[in-house]
Design an enzyme around this catalytic site. Structure first.
Site, PDB file in Angstrom:
ATOM      1  N   SER A  61      -2.063  -0.205   6.737  1.00  0.00           N
ATOM      2  CA  SER A  61      -1.560  -1.530   7.115  1.00  0.00           C
ATOM      3  C   SER A  61      -2.245  -2.562   6.238  1.00  0.00           C
ATOM      4  CB  SER A  61      -1.914  -1.805   8.579  1.00  0.00           C
ATOM      5  OG  SER A  61      -1.800  -3.184   8.854  1.00  0.00           O
TER       6      SER A  61
ATOM      7  N   HIS B 189       0.865  -1.180   0.000  1.00  0.00           N
ATOM      8  CA  HIS B 189       0.000   0.000   0.000  1.00  0.00           C
ATOM      9  C   HIS B 189       0.904   1.232   0.000  1.00  0.00           C
ATOM     10  CE1 HIS B 189       1.095   0.068   4.203  1.00  0.00           C
ATOM     11  NE2 HIS B 189       0.540  -1.114   4.377  1.00  0.00           N
ATOM     12  N   GLU B 190       0.281   2.383   0.087  1.00  0.00           N
ATOM     13  CA  GLU B 190       1.027   3.629  -0.011  1.00  0.00           C
ATOM     14  C   GLU B 190       2.128   3.725   1.066  1.00  0.00           C
ATOM     15  OE1 GLU B 190       0.901   5.550  -2.581  1.00  0.00           O
ATOM     16  OE2 GLU B 190       2.318   6.960  -1.678  1.00  0.00           O
TER      17      GLU B 190
ATOM     18  N   GLN C 283       9.758  -2.821  15.961  1.00  0.00           N
ATOM     19  CA  GLN C 283      10.558  -3.547  14.964  1.00  0.00           C
ATOM     20  C   GLN C 283      11.763  -2.709  14.529  1.00  0.00           C
ATOM     21  OE1 GLN C 283       9.042  -6.029  11.566  1.00  0.00           O
ATOM     22  NE2 GLN C 283       9.367  -4.156  10.420  1.00  0.00           N
TER      23      GLN C 283
ATOM     24  N   HIS D 249       4.062   1.310   2.181  1.00  0.00           N
ATOM     25  CA  HIS D 249       5.270   0.635   1.667  1.00  0.00           C
ATOM     26  C   HIS D 249       5.903   1.449   0.538  1.00  0.00           C
ATOM     27  CE1 HIS D 249       2.791  -2.989   2.931  1.00  0.00           C
ATOM     28  NE2 HIS D 249       3.908  -3.177   3.604  1.00  0.00           N
TER      29      HIS D 249
END
Ligand code: PAF
Length: 283
Positions: free
Chosen positions: A186, A32-33, A154, A35
């Site tokens: 997400s 999605h945007e 993370q 990433h």
């Protein structure tokens, strides 16, 4: 854009292009945007003459036994189109059977930053993440790697792994990209029912209200911040809070008071089945 699935081919590409600056964007696909903005950030890091490499690999070792590995969206064709449009040079999408030997017996454990927050709710998750990211670093040999700040823990764990194991990779955090109502993008948003999707923006709204309360004075302590978040998010059915914390942005230790080191409000909330995470620091 080149799509490479075989490990030996990717290694060979990696070897042949050793002299060109390379930025890596590891993902599990269903892009999605959020990433794609990491791919833009990767391009900024290496410039027009550099190589941006994205990886799509739904890493089985970071999913717990009762998690959504099988249901996790897989859409390599769409992902490849999106990457190509965004100027990615190489998309590496290995098969799980090629990535892990059946008798693989080496893992990377991070033992401090991984224990709380998502690590407490998802035992073994960060071992799976560290191990696959280390493998991707070894295969891709990047100069820079970009990870989203939405996965704040993370990012901290990977920075620590890179520091402690001397990986020659610069880690860059990419800003969280949000829907127009504030919900952090997400892949798991796809699983929300209409009713859950309508309620989910309460997470970011509440984070912003608490952050503003800290800046303006009424929220005086981390305990106040947590209580306010709990009241706001917890009252939005069907939200079920997994955790809400106010932590030091580097050590991820829960804070007892606000100090020089700053803070991060960090949350995980179930909306029905999907578990959504988000975080926010001072402006
Ligand atoms: O953030 C993700 O999508 C994954 O945890 C990562 C970093 C690609 C490792 O599988």
């Amino acid at each position: 854009m080149q799509i490479i699935q075989r490990l030996d081919e990717f290694r060979e590409w990696s070897r042949q292009n050793r002299t060109v600056q390379r930025a890596l964007v590891p993902t599990m696909g269903a892009l999605h945007e959020g990433h794609l903005s990491l791919c833009d950030r990767a391009r900024e890091e290496v410039g027009a003459g550099g190589h941006v490499v994205a990886t799509v690999f739904v890493n089985p070792t970071q999913f717990g036994p009762n998690e959504d590995l099988d249901a996790y969206p897989r859409q390599l064709e769409e992902d490849a189109k999106a990457c190509e449009k965004r100027g990615v040079d190489v998309l590496f999408a290995p098969n799980p059977a090629d990535m892990y030997f059946p008798d693989a017996s080496v893992e990377i454990h991070e033992n401090v930053l991984s224990t709380g927050l998502c690590g407490a709710s998802r035992p073994g998750h960060f071992t799976g993440v560290c191990t696959v990211v280390a493998k991707l670093f070894n295969l891709a040999q990047p100069d820079v790697a970009v990870f989203g700040e939405k996965d704040f823990q993370q990012l901290a764990v990977i920075r620590r792994m890179v520091r402690d194991l001397n990986f020659p990779v610069q880690i860059v955090g990419g800003n969280t990209v949000r829907e127009s109502d504030g919900l952090a993008m997400s892949s798991r948003n796809l699983y929300l029912t209409d009713a859950e999707r309508t309620q989910a923006p309460v997470i970011y709204r509440s984070l912003c209200e608490v952050r503003d309360g800290i800046a303006d004075g009424p929220v005086k302590s981390p305990q106040d911040a947590i209580a306010m978040l709990e009241a706001k998010i917890g009252s939005a059915a069907p939200a079920k809070i997994d955790y809400l914390q106010c932590v030091h942005p580097e050590t991820l230790e829960p804070l007892n008071e606000f100090g020089e080191g700053g803070y991060r409000l960090i949350v995980a909330v179930f909306f029905g089945k999907p578990r959504l995470i988000d975080n926010l620091g001072p402006v």
